[in-house]
Design a protein around this motif. Structure first.
Motif, PDB file in Angstrom:
ATOM      1  N   ASP A   1       4.112  -1.639  -0.380  1.00 52.29           N
ATOM      2  CA  ASP A   1       3.567  -2.988  -0.402  1.00 52.29           C
ATOM      3  C   ASP A   1       4.164  -3.675  -1.634  1.00 52.29           C
ATOM      4  O   ASP A   1       4.816  -3.024  -2.464  1.00 52.29           O
ATOM      5  CB  ASP A   1       2.039  -2.914  -0.491  1.00 52.29           C
ATOM      6  CG  ASP A   1       1.402  -4.270  -0.677  1.00 52.29           C
ATOM      7  OD1 ASP A   1       1.704  -5.186   0.106  1.00 52.29           O
ATOM      8  OD2 ASP A   1       0.605  -4.418  -1.619  1.00 52.29           O
TER       9      ASP A   1
ATOM     10  N   THR B   1       5.316  -6.532   3.124  1.00 50.26           N
ATOM     11  CA  THR B   1       4.365  -7.373   2.412  1.00 50.26           C
ATOM     12  C   THR B   1       3.749  -8.427   3.317  1.00 50.26           C
ATOM     13  O   THR B   1       4.349  -8.836   4.316  1.00 50.26           O
ATOM     14  CB  THR B   1       5.061  -8.066   1.219  1.00 50.26           C
ATOM     15  OG1 THR B   1       4.158  -8.990   0.597  1.00 50.26           O
ATOM     16  CG2 THR B   1       6.305  -8.822   1.663  1.00 50.26           C
TER      17      THR B   1
ATOM     18  N   GLU C   1       0.228   1.646  -1.186  1.00 56.47           N
ATOM     19  CA  GLU C   1      -0.554   0.427  -0.983  1.00 56.47           C
ATOM     20  C   GLU C   1      -1.659   0.303  -2.025  1.00 56.47           C
ATOM     21  O   GLU C   1      -2.060   1.286  -2.638  1.00 56.47           O
ATOM     22  CB  GLU C   1      -1.215   0.458   0.399  1.00 56.47           C
ATOM     23  CG  GLU C   1      -0.465  -0.275   1.483  1.00 56.47           C
ATOM     24  CD  GLU C   1      -0.641  -1.788   1.414  1.00 56.47           C
ATOM     25  OE1 GLU C   1      -1.410  -2.270   0.557  1.00 56.47           O
ATOM     26  OE2 GLU C   1      -0.010  -2.481   2.227  1.00 56.47           O
TER      27      GLU C   1
ATOM     28  N   THR D   1       0.991  -3.593  -5.791  1.00 56.18           N
ATOM     29  CA  THR D   1       1.586  -2.255  -5.716  1.00 56.18           C
ATOM     30  C   THR D   1       2.797  -2.158  -6.637  1.00 56.18           C
ATOM     31  O   THR D   1       2.855  -1.301  -7.515  1.00 56.18           O
ATOM     32  CB  THR D   1       1.992  -1.930  -4.266  1.00 56.18           C
ATOM     33  OG1 THR D   1       0.815  -1.911  -3.449  1.00 56.18           O
ATOM     34  CG2 THR D   1       2.678  -0.574  -4.180  1.00 56.18           C
TER      35      THR D   1
ATOM     36  N   GLY E   1      -4.154  -8.509   0.558  1.00 49.59           N
ATOM     37  CA  GLY E   1      -3.481  -7.666   1.538  1.00 49.59           C
ATOM     38  C   GLY E   1      -3.281  -8.332   2.884  1.00 49.59           C
ATOM     39  O   GLY E   1      -2.587  -7.794   3.746  1.00 49.59           O
TER      40      GLY E   1
ATOM     41  N   LYS F   1      -1.158  -7.000   8.557  1.00 46.20           N
ATOM     42  CA  LYS F   1      -2.039  -5.891   8.202  1.00 46.20           C
ATOM     43  C   LYS F   1      -3.497  -6.316   8.431  1.00 46.20           C
ATOM     44  O   LYS F   1      -3.835  -7.462   8.160  1.00 46.20           O
ATOM     45  CB  LYS F   1      -1.841  -5.505   6.734  1.00 46.20           C
ATOM     46  CG  LYS F   1      -0.402  -5.132   6.377  1.00 46.20           C
ATOM     47  CD  LYS F   1      -0.238  -4.981   4.861  1.00 46.20           C
ATOM     48  CE  LYS F   1       1.213  -4.768   4.479  1.00 46.20           C
ATOM     49  NZ  LYS F   1       1.409  -4.671   3.022  1.00 46.20           N
TER      50      LYS F   1
ATOM     51  N   GLY G   1      -3.863  -2.663   3.989  1.00 45.40           N
ATOM     52  CA  GLY G   1      -2.561  -2.016   4.047  1.00 45.40           C
ATOM     53  C   GLY G   1      -2.657  -0.529   4.330  1.00 45.40           C
ATOM     54  O   GLY G   1      -1.837   0.030   5.069  1.00 45.40           O
TER      55      GLY G   1
ATOM     56  N   TYR H   1       4.668  -1.886   9.039  1.00 42.55           N
ATOM     57  CA  TYR H   1       5.105  -0.594   8.520  1.00 42.55           C
ATOM     58  C   TYR H   1       5.902   0.203   9.550  1.00 42.55           C
ATOM     59  O   TYR H   1       6.875   0.881   9.193  1.00 42.55           O
ATOM     60  CB  TYR H   1       3.909   0.211   8.014  1.00 42.55           C
ATOM     61  CG  TYR H   1       3.488  -0.207   6.625  1.00 42.55           C
ATOM     62  CD1 TYR H   1       4.400  -0.183   5.574  1.00 42.55           C
ATOM     63  CD2 TYR H   1       2.199  -0.646   6.359  1.00 42.55           C
ATOM     64  CE1 TYR H   1       4.042  -0.586   4.298  1.00 42.55           C
ATOM     65  CE2 TYR H   1       1.828  -1.047   5.083  1.00 42.55           C
ATOM     66  CZ  TYR H   1       2.757  -1.013   4.058  1.00 42.55           C
ATOM     67  OH  TYR H   1       2.404  -1.414   2.792  1.00 42.55           O
TER      68      TYR H   1
END
Length: 225
Positions: free
Chosen positions: A14, A106, A162, A18, A50, A138, A167, A144
């Motif tokens: 992330d 992100t 994360e 992060t 997030g 997310k 996330g 991902y």
């Protein structure tokens, strides 16, 4: 602190919270938004981290949940850089990892992500999955799983790092292991989201790139107090 070891071939990071600390800017942004629309700013702060801006708008101001409005807010935020900095341990771990072994996924848009990386003197990775590249943000796993595919690795060969429950949930929903950082959320929130390990920040994560292509990952895990 107890240590645990994982083995991976690719890191999927992330960005905000992060690798880069943008918390003061982002919180000020959402507090101003809450005041402008007579909303509970603490409720927004608790839910927004997030998530894509468009998804936060859908939750709190559905009548404003259009891409043009989200874009306007993010464009203004991207121009600001006060207090933006790398989090502990980030430079060390990126200096060790080969450039073909890490990507970023992100909830920021591309111009925002690129601006933040420039502000912290970090070269953008080959694979940079942003909010404007996915149909679902997310905690949906789309970002991902796409990052893993674009990097050329199987999901089980990757590990996500994360800071936000959304996330972590995205990683786990995609069948990817997740290391969670205590930079923005409480330990119990990250545990509930399904984190495989919890550390303070990336200073608690050490990597060793092996000749056989695998990466040994040692974490100093945070115990519950």
């Amino acid at each position: 602190m107890p240590t645990r070891t994982f083995r991976t071939k690719c890191f999927l990071f992330d960005l905000d919270g992060t690798l880069i600390d943008t918390t003061p800017l982002v919180e000020a942004h959402w507090r101003a938004f809450a005041a402008e629309h007579n909303l509970d700013n603490e409720a927004i702060l608790a839910r927004s981290h997030g998530l894509r801006t468009i998804d936060t708008l859908r939750i709190f101001t559905p009548h404003l949940a259009v891409e043009s409005v989200a874009d306007t807010y993010e464009q203004a935020l991207a121009l600001k850089s006060e207090g933006v900095t790398l989090l502990p341990g980030v430079r060390d771990i990126l200096d060790v990892l080969p450039t073909d072994r890490w990507a970023i996924c992100t909830s920021a848009r591309m111009y925002m992500a690129e601006a933040r990386l420039r502000q912290c003197d970090v070269a953008a990775p080959r694979v940079l999955i942003t909010a404007d590249k996915v149909a679902r943000g997310k905690p949906d796993p789309e970002g991902y799983t796409r990052a893993a595919s674009d990097m050329g690795f199987l999901l089980e060969e990757c590990i996500v790092v994360e800071d936000a429950p959304a996330g972590v949930k995205a990683a786990k929903a995609g069948g990817i292991r997740a290391i969670a950082l205590l930079t923005t959320h409480r330990r119990e929130q990250l545990l509930e989201a399904g984190a495989d390990a919890i550390v303070r920040n990336l200073a608690d994560v050490k990597v060793n790139v092996r000749k056989d292509g695998w990466i040994d990952v040692t974490v100093e895990e945070q115990e519950q107090v």
